[in-house]
Design a protein around this motif. Structure first.
Motif, PDB file in Angstrom:
ATOM      1  N   GLY A  71       1.924   2.220  -3.346  1.00  0.00           N
ATOM      2  CA  GLY A  71       0.995   2.557  -4.179  1.00  0.00           C
ATOM      3  C   GLY A  71       0.107   1.681  -4.764  1.00  0.00           C
ATOM      4  O   GLY A  71      -0.606   1.838  -5.734  1.00  0.00           O
ATOM      5  N   TYR A  72       0.187   0.551  -4.272  1.00  0.00           N
ATOM      6  CA  TYR A  72      -0.971  -0.659  -4.766  1.00  0.00           C
ATOM      7  C   TYR A  72      -2.225  -0.799  -3.902  1.00  0.00           C
ATOM      8  O   TYR A  72      -2.193  -0.272  -2.856  1.00  0.00           O
ATOM      9  CB  TYR A  72      -0.171  -1.993  -4.722  1.00  0.00           C
ATOM     10  CG  TYR A  72       0.957  -2.132  -5.533  1.00  0.00           C
ATOM     11  CD1 TYR A  72       0.832  -3.050  -6.709  1.00  0.00           C
ATOM     12  CD2 TYR A  72       2.378  -1.823  -5.583  1.00  0.00           C
ATOM     13  CE1 TYR A  72       1.829  -3.224  -7.788  1.00  0.00           C
ATOM     14  CE2 TYR A  72       3.279  -1.971  -6.234  1.00  0.00           C
ATOM     15  CZ  TYR A  72       3.330  -2.767  -7.284  1.00  0.00           C
ATOM     16  OH  TYR A  72       4.144  -3.004  -8.078  1.00  0.00           O
ATOM     17  N   THR A  73      -3.052  -1.249  -4.724  1.00  0.00           N
ATOM     18  CA  THR A  73      -4.540  -1.635  -4.200  1.00  0.00           C
ATOM     19  C   THR A  73      -4.390  -3.093  -3.802  1.00  0.00           C
ATOM     20  O   THR A  73      -3.986  -3.838  -4.847  1.00  0.00           O
ATOM     21  CB  THR A  73      -5.797  -1.213  -4.817  1.00  0.00           C
ATOM     22  OG1 THR A  73      -5.567   0.213  -5.167  1.00  0.00           O
ATOM     23  CG2 THR A  73      -6.837  -1.425  -4.349  1.00  0.00           C
ATOM     24  N   ILE A 103      -1.280  -2.066  -9.471  1.00  0.00           N
ATOM     25  CA  ILE A 103      -0.605  -0.409  -9.011  1.00  0.00           C
ATOM     26  C   ILE A 103      -1.812   0.476  -9.332  1.00  0.00           C
ATOM     27  O   ILE A 103      -2.598   0.297 -10.378  1.00  0.00           O
ATOM     28  CB  ILE A 103       0.478  -0.320 -10.126  1.00  0.00           C
ATOM     29  CG1 ILE A 103       1.189   0.961  -9.443  1.00  0.00           C
ATOM     30  CG2 ILE A 103       0.094  -0.468 -11.314  1.00  0.00           C
ATOM     31  CD1 ILE A 103       1.948   0.969  -8.301  1.00  0.00           C
ATOM     32  N   ARG A 104      -1.968   1.699  -8.601  1.00  0.00           N
ATOM     33  CA  ARG A 104      -3.112   2.833  -8.831  1.00  0.00           C
ATOM     34  C   ARG A 104      -2.658   3.611  -9.808  1.00  0.00           C
ATOM     35  O   ARG A 104      -1.613   3.769 -10.056  1.00  0.00           O
ATOM     36  CB  ARG A 104      -3.050   3.504  -7.332  1.00  0.00           C
ATOM     37  CG  ARG A 104      -3.692   2.670  -6.396  1.00  0.00           C
ATOM     38  CD  ARG A 104      -3.821   3.881  -5.173  1.00  0.00           C
ATOM     39  NE  ARG A 104      -3.667   2.862  -4.146  1.00  0.00           N
ATOM     40  CZ  ARG A 104      -3.142   3.202  -2.772  1.00  0.00           C
ATOM     41  NH1 ARG A 104      -2.892   4.507  -2.667  1.00  0.00           N
ATOM     42  NH2 ARG A 104      -3.249   2.411  -1.891  1.00  0.00           N
ATOM     43  N   GLU A 163       0.918  -1.094  -0.023  1.00  0.00           N
ATOM     44  CA  GLU A 163       0.056   0.125   0.053  1.00  0.00           C
ATOM     45  C   GLU A 163       0.984   1.206  -0.037  1.00  0.00           C
ATOM     46  O   GLU A 163       0.452   2.307  -0.541  1.00  0.00           O
ATOM     47  CB  GLU A 163      -0.870   0.154   1.308  1.00  0.00           C
ATOM     48  CG  GLU A 163      -2.088  -0.869   0.886  1.00  0.00           C
ATOM     49  CD  GLU A 163      -2.954  -0.920   2.039  1.00  0.00           C
ATOM     50  OE1 GLU A 163      -2.660  -0.449   3.258  1.00  0.00           O
ATOM     51  OE2 GLU A 163      -4.249  -1.645   1.996  1.00  0.00           O
TER      52      GLU A 163
END
Length: 81
Positions: free
Chosen positions: A64-66, A80-81, A61
């Motif tokens: 930058g990952y969901t 990745i967002r 997180e």
């Protein structure tokens, strides 16, 4: 006889030394930082056999990952967002 006593003393010293090292290692808290910010975990990082184990979600997180988890298939997905 002297050799047997010396061997016993050395064995006791090695065991006592390894116990002290394990106690010191357990008392040391492992911290993970990213860009100078400490990442918090619900479960503290653990060192086992020289490998540090940490939770997956907080690190990804921060990168930058969901994260999603499908309980039916036991699959974790990081996008990745």
């Amino acid at each position: 006889m002297k050799k047997k006593i010396l061997t016993t003393v050395m064995a006791v010293g090695i065991v006592a030394g390894s116990m002290t090292s394990a106690t010191s290692l357990a008392a040391t808290q492992t911290k993970v930082t990213f860009d100078g910010t400490t990442i918090s975990f619900e479960v503290d990082p653990v060192v086992r056999e020289g490998v540090t184990l940490v939770q997956f979600r907080p690190i990804f997180e921060k990168l930058g990952y969901t994260i999603s988890y499908n309980g039916a298939t036991n699959v974790i997905t990081a996008i990745i967002r």
